[in-house]
Motif scaffolding. Structure first.
Motif, short mmCIF file in Angstrom:
data_model
loop_
_atom_site.label_atom_id
_atom_site.label_comp_id
_atom_site.label_asym_id
_atom_site.label_seq_id
_atom_site.Cartn_x
_atom_site.Cartn_y
_atom_site.Cartn_z
N LEU A 74 72.91 103.48 40.97
CA LEU A 74 73.02 102.35 41.90
C LEU A 74 73.17 102.95 43.30
O LEU A 74 74.10 103.73 43.54
CB LEU A 74 74.25 101.52 41.56
N PHE A 75 72.27 102.61 44.20
CA PHE A 75 72.35 103.15 45.56
C PHE A 75 72.80 102.07 46.52
O PHE A 75 72.19 101.00 46.60
CB PHE A 75 70.98 103.67 46.02
N LEU A 76 73.86 102.36 47.24
CA LEU A 76 74.38 101.39 48.22
C LEU A 76 74.31 102.03 49.60
O LEU A 76 74.87 103.11 49.83
CB LEU A 76 75.82 101.02 47.87
N HIS A 77 73.62 101.37 50.50
CA HIS A 77 73.60 101.82 51.90
C HIS A 77 74.38 100.81 52.74
O HIS A 77 74.04 99.63 52.76
CB HIS A 77 72.15 101.92 52.39
N VAL A 78 75.41 101.29 53.40
CA VAL A 78 76.21 100.39 54.24
C VAL A 78 75.82 100.62 55.70
O VAL A 78 75.94 101.73 56.21
CB VAL A 78 77.72 100.63 54.05
N GLN A 79 75.33 99.56 56.32
CA GLN A 79 74.97 99.64 57.74
C GLN A 79 76.16 99.22 58.58
O GLN A 79 76.75 98.16 58.36
CB GLN A 79 73.78 98.74 58.04
N ILE A 80 76.49 100.06 59.55
CA ILE A 80 77.59 99.75 60.46
C ILE A 80 77.04 98.81 61.54
O ILE A 80 76.05 99.14 62.20
CB ILE A 80 78.14 101.05 61.09
N PRO A 81 77.68 97.65 61.71
CA PRO A 81 77.16 96.71 62.73
C PRO A 81 77.14 97.42 64.09
O PRO A 81 78.12 98.05 64.49
CB PRO A 81 78.18 95.58 62.71
N ASP A 82 76.00 97.32 64.77
CA ASP A 82 75.79 98.08 66.00
C ASP A 82 76.35 97.28 67.17
O ASP A 82 75.63 96.60 67.89
CB ASP A 82 74.28 98.30 66.15
N GLU A 83 77.67 97.41 67.36
CA GLU A 83 78.33 96.52 68.32
C GLU A 83 77.96 96.82 69.77
O GLU A 83 77.91 95.93 70.59
CB GLU A 83 79.85 96.60 68.14
N ASP A 84 77.74 98.11 70.06
CA ASP A 84 77.42 98.41 71.46
C ASP A 84 75.92 98.36 71.74
O ASP A 84 75.51 98.40 72.89
CB ASP A 84 78.00 99.76 71.89
#
Lengths: 175, 175
Positions: free
Chosen positions: B49-59
């Motif tokens: 199971l592959f999980l990629h977590v994207q960090i919200p690009d706040e700046d």
């Protein structure tokens, strides 16, 4: 033909309730988890290494009723400790033999967490598996820091297997 | 017939040097280690199971040169992020397909360490594998606390795979 077997080192100790030769619940859980989830049917692809670290019995509580009259008495005490440790290892080696999994087992004296890490340096396993009593943060101050230490300091990937909740005795120290 | 497959969740992310769709050295190392040391030839016994977590690009640094004139522009930005993440997952899913290993892959937004642990609660893998840049204690203050957090908080056994020394770029942040 597969590549060289994956070598898994498992740290095992005796039950704190039943004593030798019974393995602790944590050790047995770690071993059974490794069989079920990693090795599975691929018994030829893995080799298990069992290390039992005996803590030097500085206060000699276990030997309160013994009489020590000569150097040989101390020798026989050390001999007895060693035999107890061997009976513990016999459990795991016997299970591997039944299942057709290659294994090696040995005993060392010392601080379990330090010895586990120094043995990783010496035998270069692919993985170190350690059981854990799965204690809360308060209880962890007094017992069960072996797995945390190994995760930080061992020179190979470490898997900590927490005991299943339904297998935990009421007092977690009774492992 | 073997028991139900062992389900291994692997957290994957993009290379900080080359960017999408290239996987980070740590992710690739964790994946290749899992193939070589755990799955081996037993491809039917495991599911990845592959999980990629994207960090919200706040700046919004990545989008400095873009012009946002309408709500649709923002929508298309989000769409672009998603596609980049999918191309990253494509690498891992493609490799599994070649090897005949069943797999699933998905993307979530959020703080990687928090999301990894909440996804463990949701999908109940047998093992969580996370790569680590293998930084020293000083560098660890700024980056790479994901694996330490997961070891402590994930509801399943966690394996941290440190990057091999010879694969580490000079600046460990360039992963």
């Amino acid at each position: 033909m597969e590549a060289e077997a994956t070598r898994i080192l498992i740290g095992v100790n005796e039950s704190s309730l039943k004593g030798y030769p019974h393995p602790s619940i944590s050790s047995r859980t770690a071993f059974e988890w490794t069989l079920a989830k990693i090795i599975r049917s691929n018994t030829a692809g893995f080799m298990l290494l069992f290390l039992h670290v005996q803590i030097p019995d500085e206060d000699g509580f276990d030997d309160m009723d013994s009489i020590y009259a000569s150097p040989e008495d101390f020798q026989s005490m050390r001999q007895r400790d060693r035999i107890r440790g061997l009976h513990l290892l016999e459990y795991f080696v016997g299970r591997c033999h039944e299942l057709g999994i290659r294994c090696e087992a040995w005993i060392k004296k010392g601080d379990p967490k330090e010895v586990l890490c120094s043995e990783v340096k010496r035998v270069h396993p692919d993985i170190l598996v350690v059981g854990s009593r799965g204690l809360g943060p308060f209880q962890r101050v007094f017992v069960g820091t072996v797995s945390e230490f190994c995760v930080k300091h061992a020179d190979c990937p470490v898997i900590t297997i927490k005991r299943k909740a339904d297998e935990a005795p009421q007092d977690p120290v009774d492992d």
